[in-house]
Design a protein around this motif. Structure first.
Motif, PDB file in Angstrom:
ATOM      1  N   GLY A 229      -4.532 -11.411  -4.243  1.00 42.06           N
ATOM      2  CA  GLY A 229      -5.920 -10.922  -4.310  1.00 42.06           C
ATOM      3  C   GLY A 229      -6.034  -9.413  -4.186  1.00 42.06           C
ATOM      4  O   GLY A 229      -7.136  -8.865  -4.059  1.00 42.06           O
ATOM      5  N   TYR A 230      -4.870  -8.726  -4.212  1.00 38.79           N
ATOM      6  CA  TYR A 230      -4.849  -7.275  -3.940  1.00 38.79           C
ATOM      7  C   TYR A 230      -5.785  -6.492  -4.864  1.00 38.79           C
ATOM      8  O   TYR A 230      -6.514  -5.604  -4.422  1.00 38.79           O
ATOM      9  N   HIS A 231      -5.761  -6.845  -6.142  1.00 36.74           N
ATOM     10  CA  HIS A 231      -6.508  -6.087  -7.141  1.00 36.74           C
ATOM     11  C   HIS A 231      -7.976  -5.916  -6.735  1.00 36.74           C
ATOM     12  O   HIS A 231      -8.558  -4.837  -6.861  1.00 36.74           O
ATOM     13  N   GLY A 241      -6.908  -6.135   2.908  1.00 35.24           N
ATOM     14  CA  GLY A 241      -6.264  -6.679   1.712  1.00 35.24           C
ATOM     15  C   GLY A 241      -5.103  -5.860   1.188  1.00 35.24           C
ATOM     16  O   GLY A 241      -4.519  -6.201   0.158  1.00 35.24           O
ATOM     17  N   THR A 242      -4.747  -4.788   1.884  1.00 31.29           N
ATOM     18  CA  THR A 242      -3.630  -3.951   1.407  1.00 31.29           C
ATOM     19  C   THR A 242      -2.380  -4.217   2.244  1.00 31.29           C
ATOM     20  O   THR A 242      -2.435  -4.908   3.260  1.00 31.29           O
ATOM     21  N   SER A 243      -1.253  -3.637   1.834  1.00 34.21           N
ATOM     22  CA  SER A 243       0.026  -4.042   2.444  1.00 34.21           C
ATOM     23  C   SER A 243       0.359  -3.325   3.758  1.00 34.21           C
ATOM     24  O   SER A 243       1.206  -3.777   4.507  1.00 34.21           O
ATOM     25  N   ARG A 244      -0.279  -2.178   3.998  1.00 37.61           N
ATOM     26  CA  ARG A 244       0.022  -1.353   5.189  1.00 37.61           C
ATOM     27  C   ARG A 244       1.508  -1.001   5.292  1.00 37.61           C
ATOM     28  O   ARG A 244       2.099  -0.964   6.376  1.00 37.61           O
ATOM     29  N   MET A 245       2.086  -0.758   4.146  1.00 33.59           N
ATOM     30  CA  MET A 245       3.504  -0.370   4.136  1.00 33.59           C
ATOM     31  C   MET A 245       3.674   1.139   4.286  1.00 33.59           C
ATOM     32  O   MET A 245       4.803   1.622   4.414  1.00 33.59           O
ATOM     33  N   HIS A 347      -7.866   3.145   5.799  1.00 31.93           N
ATOM     34  CA  HIS A 347      -7.812   2.480   4.494  1.00 31.93           C
ATOM     35  C   HIS A 347      -7.988   3.516   3.382  1.00 31.93           C
ATOM     36  O   HIS A 347      -8.733   4.489   3.539  1.00 31.93           O
ATOM     37  N   ASN A 348      -7.328   3.290   2.247  1.00 35.43           N
ATOM     38  CA  ASN A 348      -7.397   4.278   1.156  1.00 35.43           C
ATOM     39  C   ASN A 348      -8.828   4.598   0.735  1.00 35.43           C
ATOM     40  O   ASN A 348      -9.182   5.772   0.542  1.00 35.43           O
ATOM     41  N   ARG A 349      -9.661   3.562   0.588  1.00 33.14           N
ATOM     42  CA  ARG A 349     -11.046   3.821   0.142  1.00 33.14           C
ATOM     43  C   ARG A 349     -11.801   4.628   1.195  1.00 33.14           C
ATOM     44  O   ARG A 349     -12.665   5.427   0.870  1.00 33.14           O
ATOM     45  N   VAL A 378      -0.100   7.978  11.195  1.00 38.46           N
ATOM     46  CA  VAL A 378       1.298   7.566  11.366  1.00 38.46           C
ATOM     47  C   VAL A 378       2.056   7.647  10.036  1.00 38.46           C
ATOM     48  O   VAL A 378       3.281   7.709  10.022  1.00 38.46           O
ATOM     49  N   ASP A 379       1.326   7.620   8.909  1.00 36.76           N
ATOM     50  CA  ASP A 379       1.991   7.704   7.600  1.00 36.76           C
ATOM     51  C   ASP A 379       1.879   9.098   7.002  1.00 36.76           C
ATOM     52  O   ASP A 379       2.174   9.288   5.818  1.00 36.76           O
ATOM     53  N   GLY A 380       1.431  10.096   7.796  1.00 36.75           N
ATOM     54  CA  GLY A 380       1.210  11.449   7.271  1.00 36.75           C
ATOM     55  C   GLY A 380       2.428  11.940   6.484  1.00 36.75           C
ATOM     56  O   GLY A 380       3.493  12.146   7.050  1.00 36.75           O
TER      57      GLY A 380
END
Ligand code: FAD
Length: 399
Positions: A229-231, A241-245, A347-349, A378-380
């Motif tokens: 359902g990612y799209h 709904g995202t992977s948080r990778m 979140h990206n949005r 943390v992902d900077g």
């Protein structure tokens, strides 16, 4: 007489699986009947303004512990040294019989400069030194426009990337490693990576588990479920709904090659199915950010589109502070900024919305937002953060 030593220098590749430089170091150590020095250098000098922020330091602390445990289980250990990387390496080369030095590449301007100087020195000593691609699907210089230059628009870049193909299969982790040399390690707690007085990290600990094993588990769970359902779900911040990778990728606890092949094996190639296409396209955006920072090394500070170099930004410390701490009075902005402060992630949005608010409503310089994100995420990641903020600022690629 003690055995010669081969060094694998861990940097942003805090994993054993699909680690090409570590593989080469292991092969060299076995061939030369040498010991393997798994080294991490805590260098607070070389990155200058881009030294790790508080959230980075928290993650690094946990990820190094996890890596150290894994290395011990496989018959080696992690040796920690603090100081300027070149000086630390020179000291080791002076004191021991080092026969090889291996690392995976970084692409920020300061890292390229440092690595080139170190490589030249090691070569002058007649010691084997090699670097590898451990963090990208493609080296930034291998994808070019028809006229031979860098891409500045994502979609043709992505098409060129898909057309190129040939993404190597990832390698498995070594089950056992050559023994470590008898060298002392510094004490990680002396580095003060974990925050104290006050310890503000509870929100991070609740949300994240750094380390290679967890990174792979998290990806597996995403591929078994939410990717379908990612799209659609990726547009809704409340849906998770995202992977948080992103932090795991930033620290190299997992490689994009592993992600690519695990996704393709589970659901098919992105040119053939729209299950993997939307997700792997985002991994493509990460690649594109690295393509940009490699070809435009001033990306973190200078607008790609020079038309914006003299834009009359406002300067207002109160408005900036209200944005940083989530006190603007606009619910989604404040929720996003408080989430960032509490958990080290957004979140990206929401990054797009909070960023646009800073730049387009408050008219504050995009580099103010970039800096705050750098200190709190943390992902900077210098490539993705700069490219993201340039895009928000309207002065970047594909903006
Ligand atoms: P998913 O949607 O599950 O995507 C999978 C992976 O693709 C991510 O983990 C990430 O590695 C990559 N990715 C996704 N979107 C992007 C993107 N737009 N650009 C580059 N790579 C992407 N990402 C960072 O990793 N570090 C940063 O410092 C960073 N700063 C950003 C700043 C701004 C202003 C903006 C708009 C975006 C920024 N991004 C950054 C990109 C993106 O927001 C995050 O990668 C994403 O939100 C991470 O969540 P996820 O892992 O669940 O992503």
């Amino acid at each position: 007489m003690s055995k010669p030593i081969v060094i694998h220098w861990f940097r942003r590749d805090l994993r054993l699986a699909d680690n090409p430089a570590l593989n080469a170091a292991v092969d060299h150590a076995r061939e030369a009947d040498a010991t393997l020095l798994c080294l991490y250098i805590h260098d607070e000098h070389t990155a200058g303004d881009w030294a790790w922020g508080g959230a980075h330091r928290w993650w690094l602390d946990k990820s190094l512990k996890s890596l150290g445990d894994t290395l011990s289980e496989r018959g080696n250990k992690l040796v920690l040294r603090a100081g300027e990387a070149q000086a630390v390496l020179e000291e080791l080369l002076d004191a021991h019989d080092i026969v090889g030095v291996y690392w995976n590449r970084c692409y920020e301007a300061f890292a390229i400069k440092r690595d080139k100087a170190i490589k030249d020195h090691i070569k002058e000593r007649g010691i084997t030194v090699e670097s590898f691609n451990g963090s990208l699907l493609n080296e930034p210089w291998t994808i070019e426009t028809k006229t031979g230059g860098p891409y500045k628009v994502f979609t043709p870049y992505w098409r060129a990337m898909l057309g190129k193909g040939g993404i190597h299969e990832p390698s498995n982790a070594h089950k056992s490693l050559p023994p470590a040399p008898r060298l002392n390690s510094e004490n990680q707690t002396d580095w003060g990576l974990h925050p104290h007085e006050p310890d503000w990290s509870h929100g991070l600990a609740k949300r994240w588990t750094p380390g290679e094993e967890y990174a792979r588990d998290r990806l597996r769970r995403f591929l078994d479920g939410k990717i379908a359902g990612y799209h659609e779900k990726r547009d809704f911040p409340g849906d998770h709904g995202t992977s948080r990778m992103s932090p795991h990728l930033h620290w190299g606890e997992i490689s994009p090659r592993q992600i690519w092949h695990m996704a393709v094996d589970a659901h098919g190639h992105p040119s053939k199915t729209d299950v993997t296409e939307p997700y792997l396209r985002e991994i493509g955006w990460r690649e594109f950010s690295y393509h940009l920072i490699y070809h435009f090394p001033d990306l973190p500070t200078d607008p790609l589109n020079q038309k914006f170099a003299d834009f009359p930004w406002r300067n207002d410390a109160d408005d900036l502070k209200a944005w940083q701490y989530g006190n603007t009075g606009v619910p989604i902005i404040d929720a996003g900024m408080r989430e960032l402060y509490e958990t080290g992630w957004q979140h990206n949005r929401v990054r797009m919305i909070t960023g646009s608010f800073l730049v387009k409503n408050l008219l504050l310089h995009w580099t103010e937002g970039e800096r705050w994100f750098w200190d709190t995420l943390v992902d900077g990641d210098l490539a993705s953060n700069s490219a993201g903020w340039q895009w928000i600022g309207g002065c970047g690629a594909d903006a």
